[in-house]
Design a protein around this motif. Structure first.
Motif, PDB file in Angstrom:
ATOM      1  N   ALA A 236       0.828  -1.210   0.000  1.00  0.00           N
ATOM      2  CA  ALA A 236       0.000   0.000   0.000  1.00  0.00           C
ATOM      3  C   ALA A 236       0.858   1.254   0.000  1.00  0.00           C
ATOM      4  N   PHE A 237       1.911   1.275   0.827  1.00  0.00           N
ATOM      5  CA  PHE A 237       2.817   2.417   0.832  1.00  0.00           C
ATOM      6  C   PHE A 237       3.502   2.586  -0.528  1.00  0.00           C
ATOM      7  N   GLU A 238       3.885   1.476  -1.143  1.00  0.00           N
ATOM      8  CA  GLU A 238       4.541   1.541  -2.449  1.00  0.00           C
ATOM      9  C   GLU A 238       3.597   2.101  -3.515  1.00  0.00           C
ATOM     10  N   ASP A 239       2.325   1.734  -3.442  1.00  0.00           N
ATOM     11  CA  ASP A 239       1.347   2.168  -4.447  1.00  0.00           C
ATOM     12  C   ASP A 239       1.092   3.664  -4.407  1.00  0.00           C
ATOM     13  N   VAL A 240       1.260   4.272  -3.229  1.00  0.00           N
ATOM     14  CA  VAL A 240       0.994   5.721  -3.107  1.00  0.00           C
ATOM     15  C   VAL A 240       2.243   6.427  -2.575  1.00  0.00           C
ATOM     16  N   ALA A 241       3.387   6.025  -3.085  1.00  0.00           N
ATOM     17  CA  ALA A 241       4.661   6.517  -2.556  1.00  0.00           C
ATOM     18  C   ALA A 241       4.793   8.033  -2.628  1.00  0.00           C
ATOM     19  N   GLU A 242       4.185   8.654  -3.605  1.00  0.00           N
ATOM     20  CA  GLU A 242       4.327  10.102  -3.782  1.00  0.00           C
ATOM     21  C   GLU A 242       3.143  10.895  -3.240  1.00  0.00           C
ATOM     22  N   ALA A 243       2.188  10.233  -2.632  1.00  0.00           N
ATOM     23  CA  ALA A 243       0.991  10.912  -2.127  1.00  0.00           C
ATOM     24  C   ALA A 243       1.280  11.600  -0.795  1.00  0.00           C
ATOM     25  N   PRO A 244       0.426  12.557  -0.385  1.00  0.00           N
ATOM     26  CA  PRO A 244       0.571  13.184   0.940  1.00  0.00           C
ATOM     27  C   PRO A 244       0.469  12.148   2.053  1.00  0.00           C
ATOM     28  N   ILE A 245       1.003  12.489   3.217  1.00  0.00           N
ATOM     29  CA  ILE A 245       1.116  11.531   4.320  1.00  0.00           C
ATOM     30  C   ILE A 245      -0.229  10.961   4.749  1.00  0.00           C
ATOM     31  N   ARG A 246      -1.277  11.786   4.784  1.00  0.00           N
ATOM     32  CA  ARG A 246      -2.578  11.280   5.229  1.00  0.00           C
ATOM     33  C   ARG A 246      -3.103  10.216   4.266  1.00  0.00           C
ATOM     34  N   GLU A 247      -2.927  10.430   2.976  1.00  0.00           N
ATOM     35  CA  GLU A 247      -3.378   9.427   2.021  1.00  0.00           C
ATOM     36  C   GLU A 247      -2.551   8.146   2.135  1.00  0.00           C
ATOM     37  N   ARG A 248      -1.243   8.282   2.335  1.00  0.00           N
ATOM     38  CA  ARG A 248      -0.400   7.101   2.495  1.00  0.00           C
ATOM     39  C   ARG A 248      -0.835   6.290   3.714  1.00  0.00           C
ATOM     40  N   PHE A 249      -1.075   6.984   4.823  1.00  0.00           N
ATOM     41  CA  PHE A 249      -1.509   6.284   6.030  1.00  0.00           C
ATOM     42  C   PHE A 249      -2.886   5.646   5.836  1.00  0.00           C
ATOM     43  N   THR A 250      -3.780   6.344   5.159  1.00  0.00           N
ATOM     44  CA  THR A 250      -5.122   5.795   4.938  1.00  0.00           C
ATOM     45  C   THR A 250      -5.060   4.487   4.174  1.00  0.00           C
ATOM     46  N   ARG A 251      -4.262   4.452   3.096  1.00  0.00           N
ATOM     47  CA  ARG A 251      -4.147   3.235   2.301  1.00  0.00           C
ATOM     48  C   ARG A 251      -3.475   2.118   3.100  1.00  0.00           C
ATOM     49  N   ALA A 252      -2.448   2.470   3.856  1.00  0.00           N
ATOM     50  CA  ALA A 252      -1.715   1.455   4.622  1.00  0.00           C
ATOM     51  C   ALA A 252      -2.567   0.889   5.752  1.00  0.00           C
TER      52      ALA A 252
END
Length: 212
Positions: free
Chosen positions: A89-105
């Motif tokens: 999940a982190f790899e899929d949104v590696a360039e996204a803002p932190i909140r989106e990265r955490f949401t996916r993870a």
């Protein structure tokens, strides 16, 4: 003829000895999931596990040294899948803002570990306080998760999303919060939505990394 006899001894019903042993191990793991995840570890004797799996106690000890060993192997299977889901999940949104990265993870973690109520019970209840060996096993996983979360927090620092500091204690606290919230949700019988739980974990995670 001797060679043919050797092959016959190694195979049965078209399956090799190794294949049969792997099948027995899998049946024991599935028996552990069912019994530990419904009746609990303390109520699940080796004899009961063997009956459920359709194997002998001798077969059990060929695969596992003890019930604890089976519990740890089952816990490993669940948490390894969760770890890979979160990493992906982190790899899929590696360039996204932190909140989106955490949401996916967080969604990846929750939907993996709580996808089956038995997985949730094994992960959040049955591995706690069993023995020193199981506690060391659980703590080793906690430290692996903590290192993973610290690395993600440090990437947030590199992006300018957080200030540099020692993130280890925050990571350990976050792991405890996630475990309690997911267990609470899994036991709530639908009183709380999954999205509510994920949103709360994301708020806690984001604050743990970005708070000054």
């Amino acid at each position: 003829m001797a060679g043919t006899g050797a092959v016959a001894r190694r195979t049965y019903g078209g399956r090799s000895a190794g294949e049969r042993r792997a099948e027995r191990r899998e049946r024991l793991l599935m028996a552990g999931l069912e019994l530990f995840g419904t009746e609990g570890y303390a109520a699940s004797s080796i004899e009961k596990l063997c009956t459920h799996a359709g194997v002998s106690t001798r077969n059990f000890y060929e695969e596992f040294a003890s019930r604890e060993d089976l519990l740890m192997a089952l816990h490993d299977r669940i948490i390894e899948q969760a770890f890979q889901a979160v990493f992906g999940a982190f790899e899929d949104v590696a360039e996204a803002p932190i909140r989106e990265r955490f949401t996916r993870a967080v969604r990846a973690f929750v939907t993996t570990t709580a996808s089956d109520p038995r997985w949730a019970r094994v992960s959040y209840v049955e591995v706690i306080g069993v023995s020193n060996a199981v506690e060391q096993h659980r703590i080793a996983w906690r430290e692996k998760w903590a290192r993973f979360l610290v690395a993600e927090a440090e990437r947030a620092v590199d992006r300018g999303e957080a200030e540099s500091r020692d993130f280890h204690l925050g990571a350990v606290a976050l792991i405890g919060a996630v475990n309690e919230l997911v267990h609470h949700w899994s036991m709530s019988g639908g009183k709380r939505s999954l999205d509510d739980v994920i949103a709360e974990i994301v708020r806690v995670a984001t604050a743990a990394v970005t708070a000054p």
